[in-house]
Design a protein around this motif. Structure first.
Motif, PDB file in Angstrom:
ATOM      1  N   ARG A 141      -0.137 -25.776  14.556  1.00  0.00           N
ATOM      2  CA  ARG A 141      -0.108 -24.548  15.361  1.00  0.00           C
ATOM      3  C   ARG A 141      -1.287 -23.637  14.978  1.00  0.00           C
ATOM      4  NH1 ARG A 141       4.899 -23.805  17.899  1.00  0.00           N
ATOM      5  NH2 ARG A 141       6.205 -25.607  17.430  1.00  0.00           N
ATOM      6  N   ILE A 142      -1.712 -22.859  15.948  1.00  0.00           N
ATOM      7  CA  ILE A 142      -2.665 -21.768  15.726  1.00  0.00           C
ATOM      8  C   ILE A 142      -1.851 -20.491  15.664  1.00  0.00           C
ATOM      9  CG2 ILE A 142      -4.569 -20.463  16.747  1.00  0.00           C
ATOM     10  CD1 ILE A 142      -5.514 -23.139  17.987  1.00  0.00           C
ATOM     11  N   ILE A 143      -2.045 -19.715  14.610  1.00  0.00           N
ATOM     12  CA  ILE A 143      -1.196 -18.556  14.342  1.00  0.00           C
ATOM     13  C   ILE A 143      -1.880 -17.278  14.787  1.00  0.00           C
ATOM     14  CG2 ILE A 143       0.090 -17.297  12.585  1.00  0.00           C
ATOM     15  CD1 ILE A 143       0.948 -20.263  12.962  1.00  0.00           C
ATOM     16  N   THR A 144      -1.149 -16.457  15.542  1.00  0.00           N
ATOM     17  CA  THR A 144      -1.623 -15.115  15.871  1.00  0.00           C
ATOM     18  C   THR A 144      -0.589 -14.105  15.410  1.00  0.00           C
ATOM     19  OG1 THR A 144      -2.422 -13.637  17.623  1.00  0.00           O
ATOM     20  CG2 THR A 144      -0.702 -15.193  18.234  1.00  0.00           C
ATOM     21  N   LEU A 145      -1.064 -13.039  14.753  1.00  0.00           N
ATOM     22  CA  LEU A 145      -0.185 -12.005  14.220  1.00  0.00           C
ATOM     23  C   LEU A 145      -0.623 -10.632  14.698  1.00  0.00           C
ATOM     24  CD1 LEU A 145       0.254 -13.181  10.509  1.00  0.00           C
ATOM     25  CD2 LEU A 145       1.941 -13.298  12.353  1.00  0.00           C
ATOM     26  N   MET A 146       0.357  -9.754  14.824  1.00  0.00           N
ATOM     27  CA  MET A 146       0.140  -8.377  15.254  1.00  0.00           C
ATOM     28  C   MET A 146       1.008  -7.470  14.394  1.00  0.00           C
ATOM     29  SD  MET A 146       2.595  -8.227  18.609  1.00  0.00           S
ATOM     30  CE  MET A 146       2.286  -6.490  18.728  1.00  0.00           C
ATOM     31  N   TRP A 147       1.053  -6.182  14.747  1.00  0.00           N
ATOM     32  CA  TRP A 147       1.877  -5.257  13.970  1.00  0.00           C
ATOM     33  C   TRP A 147       2.238  -4.039  14.823  1.00  0.00           C
ATOM     34  CZ3 TRP A 147       0.110  -2.669   8.719  1.00  0.00           C
ATOM     35  CH2 TRP A 147       1.236  -2.091   8.099  1.00  0.00           C
ATOM     36  N   HIS A 148       3.500  -3.978  15.250  1.00  0.00           N
ATOM     37  CA  HIS A 148       4.039  -2.726  15.768  1.00  0.00           C
ATOM     38  C   HIS A 148       4.315  -1.846  14.551  1.00  0.00           C
ATOM     39  CE1 HIS A 148       5.144  -4.915  19.576  1.00  0.00           C
ATOM     40  NE2 HIS A 148       4.857  -3.729  20.089  1.00  0.00           N
ATOM     41  N   CYS A 149       3.444  -0.920  14.257  1.00  0.00           N
ATOM     42  CA  CYS A 149       3.597  -0.136  13.028  1.00  0.00           C
ATOM     43  C   CYS A 149       3.937   1.325  13.342  1.00  0.00           C
ATOM     44  CB  CYS A 149       2.336  -0.206  12.171  1.00  0.00           C
ATOM     45  SG  CYS A 149       0.819   0.335  12.955  1.00  0.00           S
ATOM     46  N   CYS A 150       4.757   1.889  12.474  1.00  0.00           N
ATOM     47  CA  CYS A 150       5.093   3.306  12.558  1.00  0.00           C
ATOM     48  C   CYS A 150       3.841   4.154  12.340  1.00  0.00           C
ATOM     49  CB  CYS A 150       6.114   3.680  11.481  1.00  0.00           C
ATOM     50  SG  CYS A 150       7.656   2.738  11.514  1.00  0.00           S
ATOM     51  N   PHE A 151       3.929   5.438  12.620  1.00  0.00           N
ATOM     52  CA  PHE A 151       2.842   6.325  12.242  1.00  0.00           C
ATOM     53  C   PHE A 151       2.694   6.256  10.721  1.00  0.00           C
ATOM     54  CE2 PHE A 151       0.770  10.480  11.518  1.00  0.00           C
ATOM     55  CZ  PHE A 151      -0.307  10.291  12.367  1.00  0.00           C
ATOM     56  N   PRO A 152       1.478   6.264  10.187  1.00  0.00           N
ATOM     57  CA  PRO A 152       1.265   5.963   8.769  1.00  0.00           C
ATOM     58  C   PRO A 152       2.097   6.769   7.781  1.00  0.00           C
ATOM     59  CG  PRO A 152      -0.817   5.927   9.917  1.00  0.00           C
ATOM     60  CD  PRO A 152       0.199   6.396  10.916  1.00  0.00           C
ATOM     61  N   SER A 153       2.394   7.999   8.088  1.00  0.00           N
ATOM     62  CA  SER A 153       3.167   8.824   7.143  1.00  0.00           C
ATOM     63  C   SER A 153       4.603   8.318   6.999  1.00  0.00           C
ATOM     64  CB  SER A 153       3.172  10.288   7.590  1.00  0.00           C
ATOM     65  OG  SER A 153       3.738  10.417   8.889  1.00  0.00           O
ATOM     66  N   GLU A 154       5.068   7.477   7.934  1.00  0.00           N
ATOM     67  CA  GLU A 154       6.424   6.942   7.882  1.00  0.00           C
ATOM     68  C   GLU A 154       6.471   5.498   7.398  1.00  0.00           C
ATOM     69  OE1 GLU A 154       8.952   8.915  11.275  1.00  0.00           O
ATOM     70  OE2 GLU A 154       6.970   8.419  12.071  1.00  0.00           O
ATOM     71  N   CYS A 155       5.332   4.935   7.141  1.00  0.00           N
ATOM     72  CA  CYS A 155       5.172   3.590   6.583  1.00  0.00           C
ATOM     73  C   CYS A 155       5.875   2.540   7.451  1.00  0.00           C
ATOM     74  CB  CYS A 155       5.640   3.542   5.138  1.00  0.00           C
ATOM     75  SG  CYS A 155       4.909   2.156   4.228  1.00  0.00           S
ATOM     76  N   ASN A 156       6.969   1.946   6.996  1.00  0.00           N
ATOM     77  CA  ASN A 156       7.600   0.837   7.718  1.00  0.00           C
ATOM     78  C   ASN A 156       8.949   1.181   8.337  1.00  0.00           C
ATOM     79  OD1 ASN A 156       5.637  -1.273   7.191  1.00  0.00           O
ATOM     80  ND2 ASN A 156       6.313  -1.177   5.055  1.00  0.00           N
ATOM     81  N   ASP A 157       9.417   2.420   8.202  1.00  0.00           N
ATOM     82  CA  ASP A 157      10.767   2.783   8.635  1.00  0.00           C
ATOM     83  C   ASP A 157      10.694   4.045   9.484  1.00  0.00           C
ATOM     84  OD1 ASP A 157      12.226   0.823   6.717  1.00  0.00           O
ATOM     85  OD2 ASP A 157      10.941   2.006   5.390  1.00  0.00           O
ATOM     86  N   CYS A 158      11.053   3.942  10.758  1.00  0.00           N
ATOM     87  CA  CYS A 158      10.910   5.098  11.628  1.00  0.00           C
ATOM     88  C   CYS A 158      11.761   4.932  12.880  1.00  0.00           C
ATOM     89  CB  CYS A 158       9.451   5.300  12.034  1.00  0.00           C
ATOM     90  SG  CYS A 158       8.727   3.927  12.977  1.00  0.00           S
ATOM     91  N   ASP A 159      12.026   6.036  13.523  1.00  0.00           N
ATOM     92  CA  ASP A 159      12.575   5.989  14.871  1.00  0.00           C
ATOM     93  C   ASP A 159      11.538   5.330  15.775  1.00  0.00           C
ATOM     94  OD1 ASP A 159      12.984   7.120  17.718  1.00  0.00           O
ATOM     95  OD2 ASP A 159      14.810   7.769  16.680  1.00  0.00           O
ATOM     96  N   GLY A 160      11.990   4.532  16.731  1.00  0.00           N
ATOM     97  CA  GLY A 160      11.050   3.863  17.614  1.00  0.00           C
ATOM     98  C   GLY A 160      10.109   4.801  18.334  1.00  0.00           C
ATOM     99  N   ALA A 161      10.532   6.055  18.510  1.00  0.00           N
ATOM    100  CA  ALA A 161       9.686   7.038  19.179  1.00  0.00           C
ATOM    101  C   ALA A 161       8.461   7.395  18.349  1.00  0.00           C
ATOM    102  CB  ALA A 161      10.488   8.300  19.494  1.00  0.00           C
ATOM    103  N   SER A 162       8.456   7.035  17.068  1.00  0.00           N
ATOM    104  CA  SER A 162       7.262   7.229  16.256  1.00  0.00           C
ATOM    105  C   SER A 162       6.148   6.301  16.706  1.00  0.00           C
ATOM    106  CB  SER A 162       7.580   6.964  14.774  1.00  0.00           C
ATOM    107  OG  SER A 162       6.406   6.979  13.989  1.00  0.00           O
TER     108      SER A 162
END
Length: 377
Positions: free
Chosen positions: A136-157
């Motif tokens: 397989r050829i691998i492609t990765l992305m990142w739905h990331c929070c606003f940086p001040s919230e790191c990895n845990d946030c309301d989706g509206a962030s």
């Protein structure tokens, strides 16, 4: 026959008639041999074939790949996923469509899975190693929070719509040494160790951060100009490549196909382009089966000799647009959309098979990865 055609095309690409060898070079001069070989393979099939691809959510990494196989009897070549985020609050299901990692399945039961960020991302790395070993050829992305919230946030962030960062906040984010810039680095540092594992395993990655930046929905969207998105992209490239030596990454700048739907606009490609020295592949996301010829041709005009791809699609293209837009190197269906391919004339499963059986579509059974290099059988 495909092997012969590809050999001839590769020879034309790598050897000029009178000028000797031509090298396909990634934008990162220190790119790994694996990344270089993957890029050369993608160039070798350009204009002739398109790789089939499928997105799989980090918390349920085999579900939609399995759907493709059950419908077509074939496996996609491109396997995609997302480093994701943990959705907080009472409205988690409102953001299921992007795959919050703390849900058991982003589409369907939407229950909390109680797995840690570290466990989920390590599981993702382990899954990628297995898929890569298959060819397989691998492609990765990142739905990331606003940086001040790191990895845990309301989706509206993430889906900020009209509440995107002000110019002052954006300047702080993209200015070296500020509080917000330091928070951004700490956020980046939460995925870098996993990319380093993949680097050390010799696995090249089609890396497409901050996708759909020309839209109006994510916090990183709709910042045209020299001090806008371009500055964030270059900052990210430098941090991953020059500071952390992630030389296994090929950089996929992934726009949304331009549209003028009120309240859901996506602007011209060129307004957000960071420049050819920072991009290996230019991609567009197409939803609602809106495969305008301009989506392909305008992106190719901006790309010059660089590759194009369909980074995400909702509905697969129809055969006419598929063949009139020949330079898409791959398409990747977004997760659960593989179950919703019905057209006016075809049921969903028939529409999927139509593209998977098309002569220009490449599937895993047509890839030779026996010596760790991508080529056609």
């Amino acid at each position: 026959m495909k092997r012969l055609i590809t050999a001839l095309m590769t020879a034309a690409l790598l050897y000029g008639c009178t000028s000797g060898r031509r090298t396909v070079a990634p934008v990162n001069p220190e790119a790994s041999p694996e990344a270089r070989q993957l890029l050369e393979f993608l160039y070798s099939i350009r204009g002739k074939y398109t790789l089939a691809g499928q997105h799989n959510f980090i918390s349920d990494p085999r579900r939609y790949d399995s759907v493709v196989y059950s419908v077509t009897g074939k496996r996609p070549v491109v396997w995609g996923s997302d480093f994701s985020f943990n959705a907080l609050g009472g409205n988690i299901a409102d953001y299921h469509h992007c795959g919050p990692m703390n849900l058991t399945s982003p589409w369907g039961e939407c229950r909390i899975n109680s797995l840690s960020t570290e466990t989920l991302r390590q599981n993702l790395v382990d899954e990628i190693k297995q898929r890569h070993a298959e060819g397989r050829i691998i492609t990765l992305m990142w739905h990331c929070c606003f940086p001040s919230e790191c990895n845990d946030c309301d989706g509206a962030s993430i889906w900020t719509w009209q509440n995107r960062p002000s110019n002052e906040v954006w300047k702080e984010l993209t200015t070296e040494g500020t509080r917000l810039n330091t928070q951004w680095k700490k956020q980046m540092d939460t995925v870098i160790p996993y990319l380093e594992q993949l680097r050390d395993a010799g696995i090249p990655i089609l890396w497409r951060p901050y996708h759909e930046m020309n839209g109006v929905w994510f916090w990183w969207c709709n910042k045209p100009g020299e001090n806008g998105f371009k500055k964030l992209w270059i900052m990210t490239y430098n941090y991953f490549t020059k500071v952390h030596k992630l030389n296994n990454l090929l950089w996929v700048w992934n726009t949304n196909a331009p549209r003028d739907k009120k309240g859901d606009e996506a602007g011209p490609y060129a307004d957000f382009y960071p420049g050819p020295e920072y991009v290996d592949v230019l991609a567009a996301d197409v939803y609602h089966r809106d495969y305008k010829q301009s989506h392909h041709d305008d992106l190719q005009a901006l790309a010059g000799d660089k590759l194009l791809a369909l980074g995400e699609v909702g509905q697969l293209p129809d055969p006419d647009s598929y063949h009139s837009q020949p330079n898409w190197s791959w398409f990747m269906v977004w997760g659960y959309f593989i179950n919703s391919q019905k057209t006016d004339s075809l049921p969903s499963e028939t529409a999927v098979r139509r593209i998977y059986d098309d002569p220009r579509t490449l599937t895993l059974d047509e890839i030779d990865f026996s010596d760790g290099k991508y080529r056609l059988k």
